[in-house]
Write a protein that holds these residues in place. Sequence first.
Motif, PDB file in Angstrom:
ATOM      1  N   ARG A  20      -8.493  -0.905  -8.193  1.00  0.00           N
ATOM      2  CA  ARG A  20      -8.163  -1.934  -7.730  1.00  0.00           C
ATOM      3  C   ARG A  20      -6.857  -2.269  -7.712  1.00  0.00           C
ATOM      4  O   ARG A  20      -6.219  -2.776  -6.943  1.00  0.00           O
ATOM      5  CB  ARG A  20      -9.028  -3.087  -8.228  1.00  0.00           C
ATOM      6  N   THR A  21      -6.270  -2.086  -8.991  1.00  0.00           N
ATOM      7  CA  THR A  21      -4.732  -2.848  -9.457  1.00  0.00           C
ATOM      8  C   THR A  21      -3.929  -1.856  -8.494  1.00  0.00           C
ATOM      9  O   THR A  21      -3.079  -2.164  -7.726  1.00  0.00           O
ATOM     10  CB  THR A  21      -4.615  -2.300 -10.747  1.00  0.00           C
ATOM     11  N   PHE A  22      -4.073  -0.501  -8.415  1.00  0.00           N
ATOM     12  CA  PHE A  22      -3.329   0.561  -7.681  1.00  0.00           C
ATOM     13  C   PHE A  22      -3.137  -0.090  -6.243  1.00  0.00           C
ATOM     14  O   PHE A  22      -1.980  -0.187  -5.666  1.00  0.00           O
ATOM     15  CB  PHE A  22      -3.934   2.033  -7.658  1.00  0.00           C
ATOM     16  N   GLN A  29      -6.204  -0.462   0.794  1.00  0.00           N
ATOM     17  CA  GLN A  29      -7.601  -1.149   0.808  1.00  0.00           C
ATOM     18  C   GLN A  29      -8.351  -0.333  -0.254  1.00  0.00           C
ATOM     19  O   GLN A  29      -8.712   0.660  -0.081  1.00  0.00           O
ATOM     20  CB  GLN A  29      -8.195  -0.848   2.181  1.00  0.00           C
ATOM     21  N   PRO A  30      -8.755  -1.134  -1.172  1.00  0.00           N
ATOM     22  CA  PRO A  30      -9.507  -0.520  -2.156  1.00  0.00           C
ATOM     23  C   PRO A  30     -10.967   0.090  -1.876  1.00  0.00           C
ATOM     24  O   PRO A  30     -11.388   1.194  -2.042  1.00  0.00           O
ATOM     25  CB  PRO A  30      -9.967  -1.927  -3.238  1.00  0.00           C
ATOM     26  N   SER A  34     -11.617   4.147  -2.370  1.00  0.00           N
ATOM     27  CA  SER A  34     -12.785   4.412  -3.081  1.00  0.00           C
ATOM     28  C   SER A  34     -13.474   5.632  -2.481  1.00  0.00           C
ATOM     29  O   SER A  34     -14.100   6.388  -3.078  1.00  0.00           O
ATOM     30  CB  SER A  34     -13.570   3.248  -3.407  1.00  0.00           C
ATOM     31  N   LYS A  35     -13.589   5.506  -1.266  1.00  0.00           N
ATOM     32  CA  LYS A  35     -14.160   6.458  -0.217  1.00  0.00           C
ATOM     33  C   LYS A  35     -13.342   7.836  -0.556  1.00  0.00           C
ATOM     34  O   LYS A  35     -14.197   8.994  -0.729  1.00  0.00           O
ATOM     35  CB  LYS A  35     -14.198   6.163   1.280  1.00  0.00           C
ATOM     36  N   TYR A  36     -12.201   7.695  -0.794  1.00  0.00           N
ATOM     37  CA  TYR A  36     -11.411   9.179  -0.847  1.00  0.00           C
ATOM     38  C   TYR A  36     -11.932   9.642  -2.282  1.00  0.00           C
ATOM     39  O   TYR A  36     -11.937  10.848  -2.348  1.00  0.00           O
ATOM     40  CB  TYR A  36      -9.950   8.924  -0.889  1.00  0.00           C
TER      41      TYR A  36
END
Length: 90
Positions: A20-22, A29-30, A34-36
């Motif tokens: 999230r921070t990154f 888009q988090p 996240s999907k990656y």
Amino acid sequence: MGAFAKAWKAARLAKGITLRTFCLDNGLQPTNMSKYERGLLKAPGPDKVAYWLKLLGYGKKSDGFRAVMRWAEYEHHFHIRSTFSKFLND
């Protein structure tokens, strides 16, 4: 989870940065990232991955950079060849 997903997540975690921070610090888009990381999306192009690694602070000659890029290039090119083959066979 694919090899790119594992390598990318390990590189981010090695820098001690949450997903999230990154994303929020870099306008990403988090949910997509996240999907990656979970292998739900194929590896993006090497240029995009290199940019992400630069944002994490990895130099082009670092082991972390090379490991992630190796899998990104492999998975990205494999996906393009698979898609092209399907196109030719239709």
